[in-house]
Design an enzyme around this catalytic site. Sequence first.
Site, PDB file in Angstrom:
ATOM      1  N   ARG A  24       1.020  -1.188   0.027  1.00 47.31           N
ATOM      2  CA  ARG A  24       0.154  -0.027   0.009  1.00 47.31           C
ATOM      3  C   ARG A  24       0.992   1.305   0.007  1.00 47.31           C
ATOM      4  O   ARG A  24       2.006   1.147   0.060  1.00 47.31           O
ATOM      5  CB  ARG A  24      -0.871   0.094   1.150  1.00 47.31           C
ATOM      6  N   LYS A 162      12.266  -1.358   2.472  1.00 53.37           N
ATOM      7  CA  LYS A 162      10.826  -1.892   1.841  1.00 53.37           C
ATOM      8  C   LYS A 162      11.195  -2.330   0.388  1.00 53.37           C
ATOM      9  O   LYS A 162      11.511  -1.561  -0.160  1.00 53.37           O
ATOM     10  CB  LYS A 162       9.847  -0.885   1.857  1.00 53.37           C
ATOM     11  N   ASP A 190      12.409  -5.872   3.978  1.00 53.35           N
ATOM     12  CA  ASP A 190      11.322  -6.215   4.379  1.00 53.35           C
ATOM     13  C   ASP A 190      10.376  -6.475   2.890  1.00 53.35           C
ATOM     14  O   ASP A 190      10.089  -5.339   2.226  1.00 53.35           O
ATOM     15  CB  ASP A 190      10.304  -5.466   5.252  1.00 53.35           C
ATOM     16  N   GLU A 218      12.460  -9.933   6.111  1.00 52.08           N
ATOM     17  CA  GLU A 218      10.999 -10.119   6.630  1.00 52.08           C
ATOM     18  C   GLU A 218      10.106 -10.577   5.579  1.00 52.08           C
ATOM     19  O   GLU A 218      10.016  -9.798   4.426  1.00 52.08           O
ATOM     20  CB  GLU A 218      10.667  -8.676   7.452  1.00 52.08           C
ATOM     21  N   ASP A 243       6.147 -11.731   9.602  1.00 53.69           N
ATOM     22  CA  ASP A 243       5.397 -10.700  10.168  1.00 53.69           C
ATOM     23  C   ASP A 243       4.066 -10.987   9.815  1.00 53.69           C
ATOM     24  O   ASP A 243       3.327 -11.436  10.702  1.00 53.69           O
ATOM     25  CB  ASP A 243       6.004  -9.199   9.704  1.00 53.69           C
ATOM     26  N   LYS A 267       3.672  -7.149  16.526  1.00 49.36           N
ATOM     27  CA  LYS A 267       2.809  -5.921  16.360  1.00 49.36           C
ATOM     28  C   LYS A 267       1.462  -6.233  17.301  1.00 49.36           C
ATOM     29  O   LYS A 267       0.685  -6.879  17.227  1.00 49.36           O
ATOM     30  CB  LYS A 267       2.646  -5.437  15.099  1.00 49.36           C
ATOM     31  N   SER A 295       5.595  -1.907  14.228  1.00 51.70           N
ATOM     32  CA  SER A 295       4.116  -1.150  14.451  1.00 51.70           C
ATOM     33  C   SER A 295       3.471  -1.027  13.172  1.00 51.70           C
ATOM     34  O   SER A 295       4.482  -1.172  12.008  1.00 51.70           O
ATOM     35  CB  SER A 295       4.119  -0.003  15.152  1.00 51.70           C
ATOM     36  N   ASP A 320      11.561  -2.000  15.870  1.00 53.00           N
ATOM     37  CA  ASP A 320      11.263  -1.184  14.633  1.00 53.00           C
ATOM     38  C   ASP A 320       9.777  -0.290  14.801  1.00 53.00           C
ATOM     39  O   ASP A 320       8.700  -0.747  14.387  1.00 53.00           O
ATOM     40  CB  ASP A 320      11.033  -2.308  13.733  1.00 53.00           C
TER      41      ASP A 320
HETATM   42 MG    MG Z   1       6.854  -6.054   8.057  1.00 51.47          MG
END
Ligand code: MG
Length: 361
Positions: A24, A162, A190, A218, A243, A267, A295, A320
């Site tokens: 997203r 990312k 990630d 991740e 995750d 999280k 988070s 993180d």
């Molecule tokens: Mg993640």
Amino acid sequence: MIIQSIQVQTEIFQLKKPFKTALRTATEIENVFVYVQLEDGLIGVGAAAPTLAITGESKESIEAVLKNVITPLLVGKDIRNIQELSLLIERSCVANTSAKAAMEIALYDALCQHLNLPLYQFLGGSTNRLKNDMTVSVGTVEEMVLDARQIIKDGFSILKIKVGKDWAKDVERIMAIREKVGNHVAIRVDANQGWTPRQAVAIIQELEQLDAKIELIEQPVHASDIEGLKFVKQKVNTPIMADESLFSPQDALRLIKEDAVDLLNIKLMKTGGIRRAMQIADIAERANIPCMIGSMMESSVSVLAAAHIATAHPNIQKIDLDAPLWLANQDFDGIEFIGDEIHLSSLPGLGIQRRLSKSIR
Ligand code: MG
């Protein structure tokens, strides 16, 4: 000490710049706040971040569950029975973990204020400092390198990159950043479920051959693909972290039993609150699986709760919690971000003062 009333309020926060992952792009975030008032007037606060792509929750669903499902179970109950109240929240409905987390955070904040203890001390911790990382959004190679260099200038030594949106370019993105920032910077990658198991293995093996020195990868594959996670873990040497595949303590047990991962990312918005987050950290500790705490795109209230847990649990070894640094208005309360360090207030509960003085009193 009886819970007298509970109120729910949603606020919108603009971001300094867009936050982009394989799942997203966000330019502003909504957080739903819960205020739990005790009979002596003390107010505990919690918050939820709607993240449809991950937890399936919207602002509307969180508000409805908090007001119509969970609040009626708690008003009139004794805040000191926190474990029982947590179970009531957990059993109030299936899923809806962010709504549950918001309420449970508010209960812990209220209880710890009543007991006159910071939350991290209540949970058994003594330090109030943590070393944080900072996220580089997915983008062009040039954008990502620029971002990474600025983050290092800002005092960070751990990057979370990312990727996963465009797999064929991911090695190039990561290597460009590694070459620019040097080997003293730790790099976490990630993929946010963006790779197939075979793509993941090819990419990670290439990074290993190029000596990219990646601290961890991740969620390389889809959240439901536990077999895929296991396949990747078996084929590479770089530690693999779950995750989106990890919500509950039951998920942790399954991931460990299947030998699918090396690390777990906890999280609160996925676990449904503090109690279950601590249970996951405990389960993982017994299997020698270290945890990170992260988070969603959350404001500082729920990130504070995560930070308190992290200082208290010895098996939460990686932090993180950069989301509040993405907010345009960084009006922090109970938490300070100094370079790459998080400093928690030693006031009771979460240590929040300003928000309560301007909220529902
Ligand atoms: Mg993640």
